[in-house]
Design an enzyme around this catalytic site. Structure first.
Site, PDB file in Angstrom:
ATOM      1  N   GLU A 248     -61.428  37.273 -36.609  1.00 39.73           N
ATOM      2  CA  GLU A 248     -61.209  36.328 -35.500  1.00 39.73           C
ATOM      3  C   GLU A 248     -61.223  34.875 -36.010  1.00 39.73           C
ATOM      4  O   GLU A 248     -60.619  33.997 -35.411  1.00 39.73           O
ATOM      5  CB  GLU A 248     -62.274  36.535 -34.415  1.00 39.73           C
ATOM      6  N   HIS A 274     -65.880  59.622 -49.164  1.00 39.30           N
ATOM      7  CA  HIS A 274     -65.179  60.883 -48.942  1.00 39.30           C
ATOM      8  C   HIS A 274     -63.966  60.684 -48.047  1.00 39.30           C
ATOM      9  O   HIS A 274     -63.514  61.617 -47.400  1.00 39.30           O
ATOM     10  CB  HIS A 274     -66.138  61.914 -48.347  1.00 39.30           C
ATOM     11  N   LYS A 390     -57.010  37.372 -22.735  1.00 42.64           N
ATOM     12  CA  LYS A 390     -57.949  37.192 -21.617  1.00 42.64           C
ATOM     13  C   LYS A 390     -57.211  36.603 -20.410  1.00 42.64           C
ATOM     14  O   LYS A 390     -57.431  37.007 -19.270  1.00 42.64           O
ATOM     15  CB  LYS A 390     -59.081  36.237 -22.015  1.00 42.64           C
TER      16      LYS A 390
END
Ligand code: PA5
Length: 401
Positions: A248, A274, A390
């Site tokens: 961000e 893994h 937003k």
């Protein structure tokens, strides 16, 4: 090592040091290590509830979660919960675990109008009585959430205007909850101070962080993915926080209108050995790797001296302490990567899983982010891309009325 460098008017260390020092006048997080914490500690002593709920998202939650995950073994008997997502099933499941008559709700939002946080607050207020006995708010002094808190005579703590959400963990945002959970918040800040003093007095940390930031920036067109590979499950919260802080803060357009693409990835060892390790070892050479190791887990859990039928050939692991095993696993992975000679990697060793060390680690990452942001000439502290979503969401939801 010869990494093909891709320079674009990169500033000198001196210029960056000067710029970051100047920023201290406007960017509030730098000086947080030296704040007076007595108000937080005094308040924490008054909290009687057993369930503590942080309601917040992004920068208003992830830093606290990171410290909590790392230091859970040092916390008191209170139970800490996080309500962050609007996923209804997850929300219901988390709320069902609370004793609503014995819960403190900590509502955290810098802006005070974040949809996720306010929708959860509204829901909570419909299932239980929220008042000054069980709810506090942490927000900016002139936000709508502050008005809500004042109207209901609830305790508030202020988030300084010049401290951005993802840089706010060392304000009331993180420290109030940590104090309630019985952690030594002054030791956390002391860890931050160590980094601050070393950096601004140009000590060893200054030299190494500048070198690291410079390497990342000079080679960013080739190695544009910055992997943090943490060898402790307790660093999973830190990993999430790092991804937010790096992504961000640094993922944006710079002053020359160039899109910056330093991409964070966070892995946890040994589990990700893994899975993702394969891609690191044999995939495109576009990643830097920072290993984070814990020097001493201060735990003596040991693989017992038992022979299991059919598995006798693995008896060589008997009597090995798990803390040594995980560090051997880290070292083996590091050696395998270093043997390839074309994947840049560095190692951070945390001395212990305590307040001082998490303060040091998180503050150093904040500082590294600021320095890299200065090198790539962006505004590290805004988030126009996040804000855009937003605004659209608010419009969409309003149209439904
Ligand atoms: O770093 C940021 O600014 C964001 O991640 C915010 O912390 C997040 O969007 C939550 O915002 P607020 O604290 O205003 O509710």
């Amino acid at each position: 090592m010869d990494y093909s460098k891709n320079f674009y008017q990169i500033k000198s260390n001196e210029e960056i040091f000067y710029k970051v020092s100047l920023e201290k006048n406007t960017v509030g997080y730098y000086d947080l290590p030296f704040q007076d914490t007595s108000e937080f500690k005094e308040y924490a002593k008054t909290v009687t509830q057993q369930d503590i709920v942080v309601v917040g998202i992004g920068g208003s939650s992830l830093g606290t979660y990171a410290i909590h995950k790392f230091l859970q073994h040092k916390e008191n008997m209170k139970k800490l919960h996080f309500l962050e997502s609007t996923d209804p099933l997850d929300l219901e499941r988390r709320i069902s675990k609370l004793d609503l008559n014995d819960t403190l709700f900590i509502i955290i939002s810098k802006s005070g109008t974040t949809i996720e946080t306010v929708s959860i607050l509204k829901y909570l207020s419909s299932i239980t009585m929220l008042d000054k006995s069980n709810t506090i708010c942490i927000t900016e002094s002139d936000s709508k959430l502050n008005t809500y808190a004042k109207t209901n005579d609830m305790k508030t703590f202020e988030i300084p205007k010049n401290v951005g959400g993802r840089f706010s963990v060392f304000t009331a945002v993180g420290l109030v909850t940590m104090a309630i959970m019985g952690l030594d918040i002054d030791r956390i800040l002391f860890g931050c101070q160590t980094i601050y003093n070393d950096y601004f007095n140009r000590g060893d940390y200054y030299t190494s962080i500048m070198e690291k930031a410079r390497f990342i920036v000079e080679n960013k067109n080739r190695f544009n993915i910055n992997v943090v590979f943490s060898y402790s499950s307790l660093l999973e919260g830190f990993n999430k926080w790092y991804v937010q802080l790096w992504g961000e803060s640094l993922g944006k357009i710079n002053i020359n209108q160039t899109k910056q693409a330093l991409t964070p990835i966070a892995l946890t060892g040994p589990v990700d050995q893994h899975s993702f390790l394969q891609l690191i070892m044999e995939g495109k050479r576009d990643k830097t790797i920072t290993f984070i190791k814990v020097a001493d887990f201060e735990n003596e859990l040991t693989i017992p001296d038992v022979s299991l039928p059919g598995l006798e050939e693995l008896d060589y692991i008997n009597n090995i302490k798990f803390k040594n095993l995980i560090n051997e696993q880290a070292d083996a992975t590091i050696e395998a990567i270093q043997n390839l000679k074309d994947i840049p990697c560095d190692i951070i060793t945390i001395e212990a899983q305590d307040e001082y060390n998490i303060g040091k680690l998180m503050y150093s990452y904040e500082l590294l982010t600021s320095i890299v942001g200065s090198f790539v000439q962006i505004n590290t502290y805004d988030q126009p891309g996040v804000e855009a979503g937003k605004i659209i969401l608010k419009d969409k939801l309003k149209k439904k009325i």
